[in-house]
Design an enzyme around this catalytic site. Structure first.
Site, PDB file in Angstrom:
ATOM      1  CD  GLU A 180       9.568  12.301  12.098  1.00  0.00           C
ATOM      2  OE1 GLU A 180      10.523  11.918  11.416  1.00  0.00           O
ATOM      3  OE2 GLU A 180       8.614  11.563  12.409  1.00  0.00           O
ATOM      4  CE  LYS A 228      -1.880   2.671   3.072  1.00  0.00           C
ATOM      5  NZ  LYS A 228      -1.864   3.973   2.305  1.00  0.00           N
ATOM      6  CD  GLU A 256      12.202   4.808   9.427  1.00  0.00           C
ATOM      7  OE1 GLU A 256      11.805   5.696  10.230  1.00  0.00           O
ATOM      8  OE2 GLU A 256      12.339   4.998   8.222  1.00  0.00           O
ATOM      9  N   GLY A 272       6.561   4.939   8.877  1.00  0.00           N
ATOM     10  CA  GLY A 272       5.602   6.023   9.047  1.00  0.00           C
ATOM     11  C   GLY A 272       5.596   6.529  10.475  1.00  0.00           C
ATOM     12  CB  SER A 273       3.085   8.503  12.292  1.00  0.00           C
ATOM     13  OG  SER A 273       1.905   7.720  12.305  1.00  0.00           O
ATOM     14  CB  VAL A 276       0.256   4.659  11.577  1.00  0.00           C
ATOM     15  CG1 VAL A 276      -0.113   3.510  10.645  1.00  0.00           C
ATOM     16  CG2 VAL A 276      -0.598   5.882  11.262  1.00  0.00           C
ATOM     17  N   GLY A 277       2.109   3.080  13.729  1.00  0.00           N
ATOM     18  CA  GLY A 277       2.867   1.895  14.102  1.00  0.00           C
ATOM     19  C   GLY A 277       2.206   1.130  15.239  1.00  0.00           C
ATOM     20  CB  CYS A 308      12.504   9.169   8.728  1.00  0.00           C
ATOM     21  SG  CYS A 308      13.649   8.184   7.751  1.00  0.00           S
TER      22      CYS A 308
END
Length: 496
Positions: A394, A187, A263, A240-241, A244-245, A297
């Site tokens: 971040e 995705k 990550e 990603g964030s 969401v992780g 990142c």
């Protein structure tokens, strides 16, 4: 800086449907979503929107290809040859691929052609070469037995990638999975789906069998959540964030306990000592935060400068930021293009306002640039304190936080004063300081007198809330493998 003049170059958009089982298909619902050009805010294309029904189809195709298809049963050499064919096709279409990412993500066209696409090709070729070098071990087991281990592909891998490096992230994740013999459902970020679909097209031309690579553009709460919770997905790789992780880990725990690698970004310190070459330090610090408009990142967003050179550094850093040209990413004279979309543009501007309201000193930038698109001036704050939002969160934009320190111990303490631990930079001519600080900073990658020095050979990942698991290097293949021990009785053996 004047107004940003557009260079009217929009690549031809050839692929906007889902790619499932080797074919481009409409979403089951018939729905599409817009992907926009951040240079102008205009719609680039309408892309098929995957949801749970489409993910089910893609996972089913990947499962069939894994259980009964050729890919996992090919020799590593044969898989590597197919991957090299895909790399050849990427090189032949470098201009077009760089233009897709430039228009979709606001990335510099020139750097896309000389950095992003070549780096993605390098990643793919690295793992193509590794595909026939995956093997287990012989074991010296006790008693009248012999033993060995087998490394077997884990199965169907769900891959969810971000929008800041659409091409490189695609191949950072799929390359080791393909080398291992897995099949994948990818995705791409909803902001930047176009190059991923083009890579699916090239994979088919390269002879990679249907069902091995499936691409399902869509949104996190629907397509992403369906991948993370799917009972027939064996592993999920995500960049990603942190928010969401966590959701992906929870979905894995509630479903089939699939393996997860994450990550999750960073707030990387760049530590500059008194003995540094100030001009070099200024150039590295500018690159570390303003490259790719800060949407990196590992961006060096926290810059710590030792007090002996602080004032000189600040003056030169401000001039360097003001000379960093903002403009159309298709113009070769541009250093920095627009933020990826309106949401990110507004998010960065909110953080700039936080910096002002919390008492940091705005030295330069801090405003939108131009009268259209999502451009922001390179921004530098001084007098930043560790507890300010701009020093802890971040931002993912062109915002540098400058801080002063006295001693090596203080620098180490300040560098580690964050929930993240993805990367760090050190600038010094003193080898003892470089060694001490690199061993003391809690980060997955430490650069000494350089920044953004990546290579497929070097493992990449984070400490603390920057996630776990590693991309790049041979160990990245291991996360897509199962290890099986085989013990065989040898009753007449004289060795035991």
């Amino acid at each position: 800086m004047g107004s940003n003049e557009m260079v009217a170059v929009v690549p031809e958009i050839k692929h906007t449907k889902l790619f499932i089982n080797g074919e481009f298909v409409d979403a089951a619902s018939g729905k599409t979503f817009e992907t926009r050009d951040p240079r102008t805010g205009d719609v680039l294309a309408h892309v098929a929107e995957a949801d749970k029904a489409d993910v089910d189809l893609a996972v089913g195709a990947a499962r069939e290809a894994f259980e009964h298809g050729k890919w996992p049963r090919m020799s590593g050499y044969e898989r590597g040859r197919a991957m090299h064919k895909l790399a050849d096709l990427m090189e032949q279409h470098t201009e077009e691929l760089a233009a897709l990412d430039g228009a979709d993500a606001g990335k510099l066209l020139l750097l896309g052609k000389i950095i992003d696409i070549p780096a993605a090709v390098h990643m793919l070729r690295y793992y193509a070469g590794a595909a026939d070098k995956i093997h287990g071990e012989s074991l010296r087991v006790s008693g009248k037995y012999q033993g060995y281990t087998l490394k077997e592909p884990i199965g169907v891998v769900g891959i969810i990638i971000p929008w800041n490096f659409p091409s490189l992230m695609f191949f950072l994740k799929i390359s080791p999975a393909l080398a291992a013999g897995c099949t994948v459902v990818v995705k791409p970020a909803e902001q930047t789906p176009l190059s991923a679909l083009y890579y699916a097209h090239l994979a088919k031309l390269a002879g990679i069998p249907g069902g091995v690579i499936n691409v399902v553009p869509g949104f996190g709460p629907t397509a992403g959540a369906a991948i993370a919770s799917h009972m027939d997905v064996d592993s999920v790789a995500f960049t990603g964030s942190g928010e969401v992780g966590r959701l992906i880990m929870e979905a894995s725990a509630r479903s089939n306990l699939k393996t997860v690698s994450l990550e999750l970004g960073g707030k990387s310190p760049l530590i500059i000592f008194d003995d540094a070459d100030v001009d070099m330090a200024v150039e590295l610090s500018r690159l570390a935060i303003f490259f790719n408009k800060g949407e990196v990142c590992v961006a060096g967003s926290r810059v710590y400068v030792q007090e002996g050179i602080y004032d000189e550094f600040v003056k030169k850093a401000v001039v360097a930021a003001q000379n960093w040209k903002v403009g159309d990413p298709f113009d070769v004279a541009t250093n920095m293009g627009p933020q990826v979309d309106k949401v990110q543009f507004e998010r960065v501007l909110r953080y700039i306002e936080h910096g002002k309201s919390e008492g940091a000193t705005l030295l330069t930038g801090g405003k939108p640039f131009g009268d259209k698109g999502y451009y922001i001036e390179p921004t530098i704050f001084a007098d930043v304190k560790e507890d300010m939002k701009i020093a802890q969160d971040e931002i993912f934009g062109p915002v540098m936080s400058l801080m002063k320190f006295k001693t090596v111990d203080e620098a180490i303490e300040k560098a580690n004063c964050t929930k993240y631990g993805l990367a760090a930079g050190i600038i010094t001519k003193n080898l003892d300081i470089a060694n001490r600080v690199s061993r003391s900073v809690r980060a997955g990658t430490v650069w000494v007198n350089c920044y953004f020095a990546f290579d497929p050979e070097a493992p990449f990942g984070g400490y603390k809330m920057s996630g776990f698991g590693r991309d790049q290097g041979m160990m990245a293949i291991d996360k897509y493998m199962q290890v099986k021990s085989v013990i065989t009785a040898v009753p007449d053996s004289p060795w035991y």
